[in-house]
Design a protein around this motif. Structure first.
Motif, PDB file in Angstrom:
ATOM      1  N   GLY A  24     -28.578 -28.392  -5.644  1.00  0.00           N
ATOM      2  CA  GLY A  24     -28.777 -29.341  -4.558  1.00  0.00           C
ATOM      3  C   GLY A  24     -27.599 -30.281  -4.364  1.00  0.00           C
ATOM      4  O   GLY A  24     -27.590 -31.098  -3.447  1.00  0.00           O
ATOM      5  N   LEU A  25     -26.572 -30.167  -5.207  1.00  0.00           N
ATOM      6  CA  LEU A  25     -25.394 -31.034  -5.120  1.00  0.00           C
ATOM      7  C   LEU A  25     -24.439 -30.494  -4.056  1.00  0.00           C
ATOM      8  O   LEU A  25     -24.030 -29.335  -4.119  1.00  0.00           O
ATOM      9  N   ILE A  26     -24.107 -31.340  -3.096  1.00  0.00           N
ATOM     10  CA  ILE A  26     -23.204 -30.925  -2.018  1.00  0.00           C
ATOM     11  C   ILE A  26     -21.819 -31.495  -2.283  1.00  0.00           C
ATOM     12  O   ILE A  26     -21.641 -32.718  -2.351  1.00  0.00           O
ATOM     13  N   VAL A  27     -20.854 -30.601  -2.473  1.00  0.00           N
ATOM     14  CA  VAL A  27     -19.450 -30.976  -2.668  1.00  0.00           C
ATOM     15  C   VAL A  27     -18.591 -30.056  -1.808  1.00  0.00           C
ATOM     16  O   VAL A  27     -18.973 -28.925  -1.522  1.00  0.00           O
ATOM     17  N   SER A  28     -17.446 -30.541  -1.427  1.00  0.00           N
ATOM     18  CA  SER A  28     -16.520 -29.695  -0.681  1.00  0.00           C
ATOM     19  C   SER A  28     -15.722 -28.859  -1.690  1.00  0.00           C
ATOM     20  O   SER A  28     -15.553 -29.270  -2.848  1.00  0.00           O
ATOM     21  N   PRO A  29     -15.237 -27.706  -1.277  1.00  0.00           N
ATOM     22  CA  PRO A  29     -14.434 -26.878  -2.190  1.00  0.00           C
ATOM     23  C   PRO A  29     -13.233 -27.638  -2.754  1.00  0.00           C
ATOM     24  O   PRO A  29     -12.869 -27.456  -3.920  1.00  0.00           O
ATOM     25  N   GLU A  30     -12.646 -28.525  -1.957  1.00  0.00           N
ATOM     26  CA  GLU A  30     -11.482 -29.287  -2.404  1.00  0.00           C
ATOM     27  C   GLU A  30     -11.823 -30.271  -3.519  1.00  0.00           C
ATOM     28  O   GLU A  30     -10.975 -30.602  -4.348  1.00  0.00           O
ATOM     29  N   GLU A  31     -13.067 -30.750  -3.542  1.00  0.00           N
ATOM     30  CA  GLU A  31     -13.483 -31.702  -4.575  1.00  0.00           C
ATOM     31  C   GLU A  31     -13.569 -31.054  -5.955  1.00  0.00           C
ATOM     32  O   GLU A  31     -13.547 -31.757  -6.961  1.00  0.00           O
ATOM     33  N   LEU A  32     -13.703 -29.737  -6.006  1.00  0.00           N
ATOM     34  CA  LEU A  32     -13.857 -29.050  -7.294  1.00  0.00           C
ATOM     35  C   LEU A  32     -12.588 -29.112  -8.135  1.00  0.00           C
ATOM     36  O   LEU A  32     -12.648 -29.018  -9.343  1.00  0.00           O
ATOM     37  N   GLY A  33     -11.456 -29.256  -7.509  1.00  0.00           N
ATOM     38  CA  GLY A  33     -10.216 -29.273  -8.272  1.00  0.00           C
ATOM     39  C   GLY A  33      -9.819 -27.873  -8.693  1.00  0.00           C
ATOM     40  O   GLY A  33     -10.338 -26.873  -8.189  1.00  0.00           O
ATOM     41  N   PRO A  34      -8.896 -27.768  -9.646  1.00  0.00           N
ATOM     42  CA  PRO A  34      -8.369 -26.460 -10.024  1.00  0.00           C
ATOM     43  C   PRO A  34      -9.345 -25.655 -10.886  1.00  0.00           C
ATOM     44  O   PRO A  34     -10.245 -26.197 -11.515  1.00  0.00           O
ATOM     45  N   GLN A  35      -9.091 -24.375 -10.880  1.00  0.00           N
ATOM     46  CA  GLN A  35      -9.831 -23.470 -11.768  1.00  0.00           C
ATOM     47  C   GLN A  35      -9.370 -23.775 -13.194  1.00  0.00           C
ATOM     48  O   GLN A  35      -8.176 -23.911 -13.454  1.00  0.00           O
ATOM     49  N   VAL A  36     -10.330 -23.888 -14.160  1.00  0.00           N
ATOM     50  CA  VAL A  36      -9.973 -24.263 -15.527  1.00  0.00           C
ATOM     51  C   VAL A  36     -10.112 -23.127 -16.533  1.00  0.00           C
ATOM     52  O   VAL A  36      -9.566 -23.204 -17.630  1.00  0.00           O
ATOM     53  N   ALA A  37     -10.860 -22.065 -16.182  1.00  0.00           N
ATOM     54  CA  ALA A  37     -11.058 -20.970 -17.142  1.00  0.00           C
ATOM     55  C   ALA A  37     -11.452 -19.695 -16.417  1.00  0.00           C
ATOM     56  O   ALA A  37     -11.887 -19.725 -15.260  1.00  0.00           O
ATOM     57  N   VAL A  38     -11.314 -18.587 -17.136  1.00  0.00           N
ATOM     58  CA  VAL A  38     -11.705 -17.276 -16.631  1.00  0.00           C
ATOM     59  C   VAL A  38     -12.195 -16.443 -17.808  1.00  0.00           C
ATOM     60  O   VAL A  38     -11.718 -16.586 -18.931  1.00  0.00           O
ATOM     61  N   ALA A  39     -13.181 -15.588 -17.542  1.00  0.00           N
ATOM     62  CA  ALA A  39     -13.656 -14.620 -18.535  1.00  0.00           C
ATOM     63  C   ALA A  39     -13.934 -13.333 -17.774  1.00  0.00           C
ATOM     64  O   ALA A  39     -14.480 -13.364 -16.669  1.00  0.00           O
ATOM     65  N   SER A  40     -13.538 -12.199 -18.337  1.00  0.00           N
ATOM     66  CA  SER A  40     -13.805 -10.941 -17.650  1.00  0.00           C
ATOM     67  C   SER A  40     -13.956  -9.816 -18.660  1.00  0.00           C
ATOM     68  O   SER A  40     -13.450  -9.878 -19.776  1.00  0.00           O
ATOM     69  N   GLY A  41     -14.699  -8.790 -18.231  1.00  0.00           N
ATOM     70  CA  GLY A  41     -14.905  -7.619 -19.063  1.00  0.00           C
ATOM     71  C   GLY A  41     -15.996  -6.735 -18.500  1.00  0.00           C
ATOM     72  O   GLY A  41     -16.587  -7.037 -17.456  1.00  0.00           O
ATOM     73  N   TYR A  42     -16.274  -5.656 -19.199  1.00  0.00           N
ATOM     74  CA  TYR A  42     -17.274  -4.682 -18.760  1.00  0.00           C
ATOM     75  C   TYR A  42     -18.675  -5.169 -19.110  1.00  0.00           C
ATOM     76  O   TYR A  42     -18.897  -5.753 -20.169  1.00  0.00           O
ATOM     77  N   ALA A  43     -19.623  -4.896 -18.214  1.00  0.00           N
ATOM     78  CA  ALA A  43     -21.028  -5.206 -18.472  1.00  0.00           C
ATOM     79  C   ALA A  43     -21.912  -4.221 -17.723  1.00  0.00           C
ATOM     80  O   ALA A  43     -21.547  -3.738 -16.656  1.00  0.00           O
ATOM     81  N   ASP A  44     -23.070  -3.944 -18.307  1.00  0.00           N
ATOM     82  CA  ASP A  44     -24.126  -3.192 -17.638  1.00  0.00           C
ATOM     83  C   ASP A  44     -25.325  -4.118 -17.607  1.00  0.00           C
ATOM     84  O   ASP A  44     -25.987  -4.310 -18.619  1.00  0.00           O
ATOM     85  N   LEU A  45     -25.587  -4.711 -16.448  1.00  0.00           N
ATOM     86  CA  LEU A  45     -26.642  -5.705 -16.318  1.00  0.00           C
ATOM     87  C   LEU A  45     -27.951  -5.113 -15.802  1.00  0.00           C
ATOM     88  O   LEU A  45     -28.879  -5.839 -15.491  1.00  0.00           O
ATOM     89  N   GLY A  46     -28.006  -3.809 -15.686  1.00  0.00           N
ATOM     90  CA  GLY A  46     -29.194  -3.169 -15.144  1.00  0.00           C
ATOM     91  C   GLY A  46     -29.085  -3.036 -13.637  1.00  0.00           C
ATOM     92  O   GLY A  46     -29.143  -1.949 -13.099  1.00  0.00           O
ATOM     93  N   TRP A  47     -28.833  -4.118 -12.944  1.00  0.00           N
ATOM     94  CA  TRP A  47     -28.696  -4.098 -11.491  1.00  0.00           C
ATOM     95  C   TRP A  47     -27.253  -3.842 -11.055  1.00  0.00           C
ATOM     96  O   TRP A  47     -27.004  -3.545  -9.894  1.00  0.00           O
ATOM     97  N   ALA A  48     -26.311  -3.948 -11.982  1.00  0.00           N
ATOM     98  CA  ALA A  48     -24.900  -3.688 -11.681  1.00  0.00           C
ATOM     99  C   ALA A  48     -24.170  -3.356 -12.975  1.00  0.00           C
ATOM    100  O   ALA A  48     -24.481  -3.896 -14.035  1.00  0.00           O
ATOM    101  N   ARG A  49     -23.175  -2.466 -12.850  1.00  0.00           N
ATOM    102  CA  ARG A  49     -22.398  -2.046 -14.020  1.00  0.00           C
ATOM    103  C   ARG A  49     -20.931  -1.951 -13.609  1.00  0.00           C
ATOM    104  O   ARG A  49     -20.623  -1.490 -12.515  1.00  0.00           O
ATOM    105  N   GLY A  50     -20.049  -2.401 -14.479  1.00  0.00           N
ATOM    106  CA  GLY A  50     -18.616  -2.342 -14.203  1.00  0.00           C
ATOM    107  C   GLY A  50     -17.898  -3.518 -14.830  1.00  0.00           C
ATOM    108  O   GLY A  50     -18.416  -4.164 -15.735  1.00  0.00           O
ATOM    109  N   VAL A  51     -16.697  -3.786 -14.316  1.00  0.00           N
ATOM    110  CA  VAL A  51     -15.899  -4.908 -14.813  1.00  0.00           C
ATOM    111  C   VAL A  51     -16.235  -6.141 -13.973  1.00  0.00           C
ATOM    112  O   VAL A  51     -16.170  -6.112 -12.747  1.00  0.00           O
TER     113      VAL A  51
END
Length: 170
Positions: free
Chosen positions: A69-96
């Motif tokens: 319910g919090l309304i913020v503009s994309p600019e208010e978020l500031g820079p990206q601080v982290a990233v995580a990536s890898g393979y997963a099979d979530l049942g409804w989707a599979r891949g990287v």
């Protein structure tokens, strides 16, 4: 911020480390495996899939509005601080998969989950604000991995010049 041309992701997610004015982070309780309640639960940050044509910050701001319910503009978020990536099979989707994280500070507030999608209403069993010390001793996993360490650095004012690469959790 778009994926490099040589990387194809099954799903990109824009997520927010939402921290209140007492240094607590908001997390949602989610099943570890779709359709398998015996697998247990984990805790995740607000956020979700990036829709066609959205930038990461626009997706993160939209997800924050829908899930909290919090309304913020994309600019208010500031820079990206982290990233995580890898393979997963979530049942409804599979891949990287790739999760990109932004930090946003807000005064302590009640969370409005009225904007949850049907899937979120079916799967999110709780939400709460966590102190870093609490995260370090919880039995259910918290994703992204190493969130407490990342928040310790960020809350001490040490914002990385490049997004921190966190380990993938699947």
């Amino acid at each position: 911020m778009t994926a490099p041309a040589d990387e194809v992701y099954r799903r990109r997610s824009a997520r927010v480390l939402l921290v209140d004015d007492t240094d607590r982070v908001l997390l949602f309780r989610w099943p570890k495996a779709a359709g398998d309640p015996e697998a247990g639960h984990c805790w995740i940050t607000p956020g979700g899939g990036v829709e066609e044509g959205e930038t990461l910050s626009v997706a993160a701001a939209r997800e924050l509005r829908e899930e909290t319910g919090l309304i913020v503009s994309p600019e208010e978020l500031g820079p990206q601080v982290a990233v995580a990536s890898g393979y997963a099979d979530l049942g409804w989707a599979r891949g990287v998969f790739r999760d990109d994280f932004f930090l946003f500070r807000t005064p302590a507030r009640d969370i409005d989950t009225a904007g949850f999608t049907l899937m979120e209403r079916e799967h999110v069993s709780a939400h709460r604000w966590w102190r870093i010390e609490e995260m370090e001793s919880v039995e259910e996993p918290i994703y992204p991995l190493m969130l407490a360490e990342l928040l310790t650095e960020l809350l001490a004012g040490r914002t990385p010049s490049e997004p921190v690469r966190l380990p993938w959790h699947h």
